[in-house]
Design an enzyme around this catalytic site. Structure first.
Site, PDB file in Angstrom:
ATOM      1  N   ASP A   1       0.829  -1.212   0.000  1.00  0.00           N
ATOM      2  CA  ASP A   1       0.000   0.000   0.000  1.00  0.00           C
ATOM      3  C   ASP A   1       0.862   1.260   0.000  1.00  0.00           C
ATOM      4  O   ASP A   1       2.068   1.223   0.308  1.00  0.00           O
ATOM      5  CB  ASP A   1      -0.921  -0.027   1.232  1.00  0.00           C
ATOM      6  CG  ASP A   1      -2.285   0.575   0.940  1.00  0.00           C
ATOM      7  OD1 ASP A   1      -2.380   1.417   0.027  1.00  0.00           O
ATOM      8  OD2 ASP A   1      -3.249   0.192   1.629  1.00  0.00           O
TER       9      ASP A   1
ATOM     10  N   ASP B   1     -10.759   1.467  -3.531  1.00  0.00           N
ATOM     11  CA  ASP B   1     -11.297   1.088  -2.225  1.00  0.00           C
ATOM     12  C   ASP B   1     -12.808   0.959  -2.272  1.00  0.00           C
ATOM     13  O   ASP B   1     -13.429   0.548  -1.285  1.00  0.00           O
ATOM     14  CB  ASP B   1     -10.906   2.133  -1.169  1.00  0.00           C
ATOM     15  CG  ASP B   1      -9.527   1.845  -0.595  1.00  0.00           C
ATOM     16  OD1 ASP B   1      -8.958   0.782  -0.908  1.00  0.00           O
ATOM     17  OD2 ASP B   1      -9.012   2.690   0.169  1.00  0.00           O
TER      18      ASP B   1
END
Ligand code: GLA
Length: 759
Positions: free
Chosen positions: A494, A560
């Site tokens: 990430d 997301d």
């Protein structure tokens, strides 16, 4: 009499073919030639006009002896041309001088130079304490490899001794018809040379009257936008220090009728995960250009004598329609030796199931349920390390958390996951630190910052300066130790903040350039140290999706947002760059966490099916009926994944875009899976027939309802008559006439399997 073009390019050509065959020509051109070998300046020892062609695309480049090459044509391949014809193409491309302008025609090279009178953006911008700011780059060495329809390259090294600069430009036509370009600049004189910009440009034809690119934000990435290609510069800058959720991704110039199947498209992509720019430009003349490169911050790159700066790679893709362009990019990616070829395993990611609430028993229960429904890879997300109980602390300390995961509990989970035959994946954010972490307390100078001031907080975190050798080694070694100790198969990598005021304490300079290259190196060293490890590129969802990042990773997390309605749009346009096997797509909870929208499991699963399928849902809260329906979808995904992950992506809008058609057609066109999705309730009821394109017109296909949803009892108010039994139709009829599909409610899909009948 010589016309303007022949005078400019000269008639002397040591490769004049006369009656030679094209094959001979190919062999001759493959020999690198140097200026030194030429007997005089009038007998230039490199080809003057080169045609590089592959898969229906051609680049015709003029390679003069006194300036950098320029592209005369990029687009559909006119086929093999004789030397005379090639020279005529160049002659026809020289514009009239026009009144009140520069006294010679302004020709724009792949690295446009202001000294020619060009008033658009120059390719190289920089200076040596105020001098050397407008170079004249003359070729010193030209290496041309031109095959017959199999691609080729033009590699030019040019210099301006006055300015103390040497510049290399490489233009490659890859076998898929994708054009890849890269430039570099070397400081050949004493004293520093500050590089401000090194952009490459390609012309597009006059008929490319429109511009299409992508925009977006967190959880709503890759929204298409459109405008006319007017005079001026349409400039898309990425200053996030990462690719960006709002990245243009591909800046496309196209004919006004451009659609998925119609029109022509010329697209440019800057393969870089740091600051970058891409622009479409029309200035005083009729020329239209796409250009791009890295966006350098003030003083970020200063070359000492002998040092070189390299631009990112640029990918230029021509296609018949947006689908043609996507297919070309997908073939390019699929041809890479390291492209993932094993079946893409069903993922369970626990982020939306548990967030930071890590409880061993709950995770063991989840792993158990995941294995039961057919999951093959279990990924433990954020919250497992050091003091990380929420997003305010612990980043940078890559050790298993004592309080929560100590006393062998982490090992218990890994063993349970592996014991059920699943791979174990782990979330990491290697380039980041919380100030509340052991690493930040011990090494405050390892954080990108400005003298006397920390960058503004962003998700409570700061950026570890990877250009700092000790910081780099420390994070690499921690990660490799973890991967080896626990046999980790997969990392979700990430990157959750922008690089703002990202100065290096080592150099005192802006550090985005160095940080981006160091991140690639870190990924490579970890992959080399842990063979077989797969890595997903995530950045607050889909903020790091570009063709350089995908060289160092194995898939991307598209967003997301796993609300399937939003995901349809995100995946539709992520597919413009990446094939579905590289794009993670998960089935979320019934009520989407990012939007609050309630959607049926059938639609959530049918949406995830066209990517690398996963589950991101608290299965302990799902009902047994939901879990068994999910298991049926997973079985179906396993049945069709090899088709979807090698197939050609086909997209269409039907009924003014109220119905979306999305298909995966096998390379031999004998098998296909299509989803028809109702986006909006259409004004007619039911909607019209749906064309099924992309198949072989001369074959007969069996069309049947597919997927677990196909088991629903036949209802004549909902289903077309053929639905229960299937129907046989030719590829021509499917494309030109179409079929009725079930009368869908909005945010529902019907799946069709289409298989060629034996002849
Ligand atoms: C980012 C990612 C999410 C999740 C969280 C964890 O936002 O995009 O998928 O991993 O971080 O903090």
């Amino acid at each position: 009499m010589q016309n303007a073009a022949t005078a400019r390019y000269g008639l002397t050509n040591v490769f004049r073919t006369g009656s030679r065959t094209q094959l001979e020509r190919q062999r001759r051109l493959s020999t690198p030639v140097t200026r030194e070998r030429a007997e005089s300046r009038d007998e230039v020892a490199w080809p003057e006009v080169v045609r590089l062609a592959a898969r229906g695309v051609a680049l015709i480049l003029a390679v003069p002896h006194d300036s950098l090459p320029h592209v005369v044509h990029w687009g559909p391949d006119p086929g093999p041309l004789s030397d005379d014809e090639l020279r005529a193409v160049v002659a026809a491309a020289v514009p009239p001088r026009a009144t009140n302008g520069v006294d010679s025609a302004v020709v724009v090279s792949v690295l446009p130079e202001a000294r020619t009178g060009w008033t658009g953006t120059p390719g190289l911008s920089g200076h040596r304490a105020g001098a050397g700011w407008s170079p004249w780059l003359r070729p010193e060495r030209v290496d041309v490899v031109a095959g017959l329809g199999g691609g080729g390259r033009v590699d030019v090294l040019a210099a301006d001794p006055e300015a103390g600069l040497q510049v290399g430009v490489l233009v490659e036509m890859l076998p898929t018809g994708v054009v890849r370009m890269q430039a570099h600049v070397t400081n050949t004189a004493s004293g520093p040379y500050a590089v401000e910009r090194l952009d490459l440009a390609l012309p597009v034809p006059t008929r490319a009257d429109g511009l299409w690119d992508l925009a977006g934000r967190w959880a709503k990435e890759r929204v298409v936008q459109h405008r006319p290609f007017t005079v001026g510069t349409h400039l898309r800058e990425g200053r996030h220090g990462r690719t960006g959720a709002d990245a243009a991704t591909l800046l496309v110039a196209g004919t006004p009728d451009l659609g998925f199947a119609e029109g022509e498209a010329w697209g440019l992509h800057v393969a870089f995960s740091g600051n970058h720019r891409v622009a479409a430009e029309r200035v005083f003349s009729g020329e239209r250009h796409l250009l791009g490169g890295e966006l350098l911050l003030p003083g970020e790159v200063e070359l000492q004598e002998g040092e070189t700066y390299r631009s990112p790679k640029l990918f230029a893709v021509y296609g018949a329609g947006l689908d043609g362009m996507a297919a070309r990019l997908h073939s390019h990616l699929r041809a890479r030796p390291h492209h993932p070829r094993t079946p893409r395993p069903v993922v369970m990611n626990v982020w939306e199931a548990v967030y930071f609430d890590h409880d061993l028993q709950r995770l063991l229960d989840l792993a158990e349920l995941a294995a039961d429904v057919g999951v093959e890879r279990f990924v433990l997300d954020d919250g497992w390390f050091s003091s990380r109980r929420d997003d305010t602390s612990g980043l940078g300390d890559w050790v298993v958390a004592d309080a929560v995961w100590g006393q062998g509990r982490f090992r218990t989970l890994v063993d349970a996951v592996k014991g059920r035959g699943m791979q174990f994946g782990l979330w990491l954010e290697p380039e980041m630190v919380n100030l509340d972490s052991d690493v930040a307390r011990a090494h405050p100078d390892w954080i990108l910052q400005l003298p006397g001031r920390m960058p503004v907080d962003f998700r409570h975190q700061q950026v570890l300066d990877l250009s700092h050798p000790e910081a780099f080694a420390s994070v690499r070694d921690q990660i490799l130790a973890l991967v080896r100790e626990y046999g980790i198969d997969y990392v979700k990598w990430d990157h959750n903040r922008d690089l703002i005021d990202a100065g290096s304490t080592r150099t005192g300079r802006a550090g985005v350039h160095g940080q981006t290259l160091a991140a690639y190196r870190l990924l490579d060293e970890i992959r080399a140290g842990a063979p077989g490890l797969e890595i997903e590129s995530c950045s607050s969802g889909g903020a790091r999706i570009d063709l350089e990042m995908i060289e160092h990773t194995d898939r991307v997390w598209a967003s997301d947002c796993i609300d399937a309605r939003e995901r349809q749009q995100i995946q539709r346009w992520t597919a413009q760059l990446l094939p579905p096997e590289l794009v993670g797509s998960h089935v979320g909870a019934g009520r989407a966490h990012t939007t609050g929208r309630e959607l049926d499991l059938g639609f959530r699963a049918a949406t995830a099916l066209f990517g690398h399928f996963g589950v991101e849902w608290d299965l302990t809260a799902a009902s047994p009926a939901e879990r068994s329906e999910l298991a049926a979808w997973i079985r179906f995904y396993k049945e069709v994944r090899s088709l979807v992950h090698t197939g050609t992506v086909v997209r269409r809008d039907v009924e003014h875009g109220d119905l979306w058609v999305h298909g995966a057609v096998a390379p031999d066109q004998r098998d296909a899976l299509f989803a028809v999705t109702l986006r909006e309730r259409h004004v007619t009821w039911p909607a019209g027939r749906v064309p099924i394109p992309g198949l072989r017109r001369d074959l007969t296909y069996r069309v049947s309802a597919a997927g677990p949803g196909a088991d629903a009892p036949y209802d004549e108010r909902v289903h077309p008559t053929w639905w229960a039994t299937g129907i046989e139709l030719s590829g021509a009829v499917l494309a030109d006439v179409g079929v009725h599909v079930p009368a869908l409610d909005p945010d529902h899909s019907a799946l069709l399997r289409i298989e060629a009948m034996p002849r």
